[in-house]
Motif scaffolding. Structure first.
Motif, mmCIF file in Angstrom:
data_model
loop_
_atom_site.group_PDB
_atom_site.id
_atom_site.type_symbol
_atom_site.label_atom_id
_atom_site.label_comp_id
_atom_site.label_asym_id
_atom_site.label_seq_id
_atom_site.Cartn_x
_atom_site.Cartn_y
_atom_site.Cartn_z
ATOM 1 N N PHE A 161 27.492 -58.728 -52.198
ATOM 2 C CA PHE A 161 26.887 -59.939 -51.638
ATOM 3 C C PHE A 161 27.820 -60.538 -50.585
ATOM 4 O O PHE A 161 28.971 -60.866 -50.864
ATOM 5 N N GLY A 162 27.308 -60.660 -49.353
ATOM 6 C CA GLY A 162 28.128 -61.071 -48.224
ATOM 7 C C GLY A 162 28.695 -62.475 -48.342
ATOM 8 O O GLY A 162 29.727 -62.782 -47.761
ATOM 9 N N CYS A 163 28.024 -63.348 -49.113
ATOM 10 C CA CYS A 163 28.524 -64.713 -49.286
ATOM 11 C C CYS A 163 29.578 -64.688 -50.394
ATOM 12 O O CYS A 163 29.251 -64.649 -51.582
ATOM 13 N N GLN A 164 30.852 -64.694 -49.995
ATOM 14 C CA GLN A 164 31.920 -64.508 -50.984
ATOM 15 C C GLN A 164 32.080 -65.700 -51.911
ATOM 16 O O GLN A 164 32.375 -65.548 -53.089
ATOM 17 N N GLU A 165 31.844 -66.875 -51.351
ATOM 18 C CA GLU A 165 31.937 -68.077 -52.169
ATOM 19 C C GLU A 165 30.855 -68.037 -53.266
ATOM 20 O O GLU A 165 31.109 -68.358 -54.425
ATOM 21 N N CYS A 166 29.667 -67.594 -52.870
ATOM 22 C CA CYS A 166 28.562 -67.452 -53.836
ATOM 23 C C CYS A 166 28.954 -66.463 -54.927
ATOM 24 O O CYS A 166 28.737 -66.693 -56.115
ATOM 25 N N PHE A 170 29.179 -67.135 -58.887
ATOM 26 C CA PHE A 170 28.317 -66.410 -59.813
ATOM 27 C C PHE A 170 29.152 -65.661 -60.847
ATOM 28 O O PHE A 170 28.840 -65.649 -62.034
ATOM 29 N N GLU A 171 30.244 -65.049 -60.400
ATOM 30 C CA GLU A 171 31.119 -64.324 -61.316
ATOM 31 C C GLU A 171 31.690 -65.274 -62.373
ATOM 32 O O GLU A 171 31.793 -64.919 -63.552
ATOM 33 N N ALA A 172 32.032 -66.489 -61.959
ATOM 34 C CA ALA A 172 32.575 -67.457 -62.923
ATOM 35 C C ALA A 172 31.527 -67.805 -63.988
ATOM 36 O O ALA A 172 31.838 -67.858 -65.182
ATOM 37 N N MET A 173 30.276 -67.994 -63.568
ATOM 38 C CA MET A 173 29.210 -68.282 -64.541
ATOM 39 C C MET A 173 28.987 -67.089 -65.464
ATOM 40 O O MET A 173 28.803 -67.238 -66.670
ATOM 41 N N GLU A 197 21.335 -74.274 -62.473
ATOM 42 C CA GLU A 197 22.682 -74.868 -62.338
ATOM 43 C C GLU A 197 23.142 -74.807 -60.880
ATOM 44 O O GLU A 197 23.715 -75.765 -60.355
ATOM 45 N N VAL A 198 22.894 -73.651 -60.253
ATOM 46 C CA VAL A 198 23.258 -73.492 -58.842
ATOM 47 C C VAL A 198 22.444 -74.475 -57.994
ATOM 48 O O VAL A 198 22.989 -75.166 -57.116
#
Ligand code: FAD
Length: 260
Positions: A161-166, A170-173, A197-198
């Protein structure tokens, strides 16, 4: 003809054009960015395609496309997959007796934003994975491989996924609670509640399309029975939400308007 003509989308429908645009973009653009795929990234790619073959309710030519790509990937046993070979394998084949075609145009309908930088691909990616969790829940024993689709999504998001912040959010959730999911229906609700939540986190922020405000979804006008009040506090009726999601993300609710 004016190709940027606004498309009137019905938010109670799912559009095949959004789904196919997302598949095209995820496979041929996002996954083909690296010069070679190997290791966990190659495994994530194979896993994504295998999950699509199993659960994506596509048109026959798209199903054939995904099946061919999946068998090609299964036959690729070398540790490194160069982008050139992958790009060749991802070309359409219209001439075979069973055409294998994933349209190469990107057309957003339900995911169309009011400006080009709003909505589009991220909207399509959520839609695809909601659809896949629902199809998986409809197709096998609830307790069997409950994380099949969610872990595919987790790997796809982490590696492509190109949006690294996303991806980090997501990985944290996922790290916090995904592994506790024990059934396929629970997986559907996990993705639904974490998407909400997002939505809550992003509401009012600068990535929000002013014409598509972030809501807790489905809003009361789409599903009044999904909402309850307990001692003055909003609550979800999760069983009704599950029923709603099964109907919303069902093949019968996927419309071919604007599909190529
Ligand atoms: P989206 O949130 O993209 O939703 C798409 C469609 O899904 C909606 O139109 C609706 O029909 C349906 N839907 C909405 N909510 C639900 C739900 N709870 N359950 C089921 N269906 C629903 N953007 C950021 O700015 N920061 C981030 O950290 C971020 N993280 C992201 C993580 C992931 C994994 C993904 C896929 C996207 C992320 N994004 C993030 C993008 C953001 O979530 C939206 O996708 C984007 O802003 C476009 O929003 P949208 O209005 O099209 O609706």
């Amino acid at each position: 003809t004016n190709t940027s003509q606004p498309k009137r989308a019905d938010r109670s429908k799912v559009y095949m054009a959004d789904l196919e645009s997302t598949l095209h973009y995820s496979l041929r653009v996002e996954a083909a960015r690296a010069a070679t795929l190997s290791g966990a990234q190659l495994a994530a790619f194979k896993c994504y395609v295998a999950t699509l073959v199993k659960y994506f309710p596509g048109r026959p030519c798209v199903q054939t496309y995904l099946q061919n790509l999946d068998s090609w990937l299964r036959n690729w046993t070398e540790p490194e997959l160069p982008r050139s070979a992958l790009k060749e394998a991802m070309k359409n084949n219209r001439d075979a007796s069973h055409p294998a075609v994933l349209p190469t145009n990107v057309t957003w309908v339900g995911c169309q934003g009011s400006e080009p930088h709003f909505r589009g691909y991220p909207c399509g990616l959520w839609t695809i994975f909601h659809l896949l969790t629902i199809q998986a829940a409809q197709s096998g024993p609830d307790k069997e491989l409950p994380l099949e689709v969610l872990s595919t999504m987790r790997c796809y998001v982490r590696h492509f996924f190109g949006c690294q912040e996303c991806a980090q959010h997501f990985e944290a959730m996922a790290a916090e609670s995904m592994d506790r999911v024990t059934g396929r229906e629970e997986a559907v609700l996990w993705l639904w509640s974490h998407h909400n939540e997002v939505n809550a986190r992003l509401a009012g922020g600068d990535t929000e399309d002013p014409n598509f405000p972030k809501l807790q979804w489905p809003p009361p006008d789409m599903c009044p029975q999904c909402h309850r009040e307990e001692r003055g506090v909003h609550a979800w009726d999760q069983l009704t939400v599950l029923t709603f999601l099964k109907a919303h993300f069902s093949p019968a609710n996927i419309y071919l308007d604007f599909a190529e």
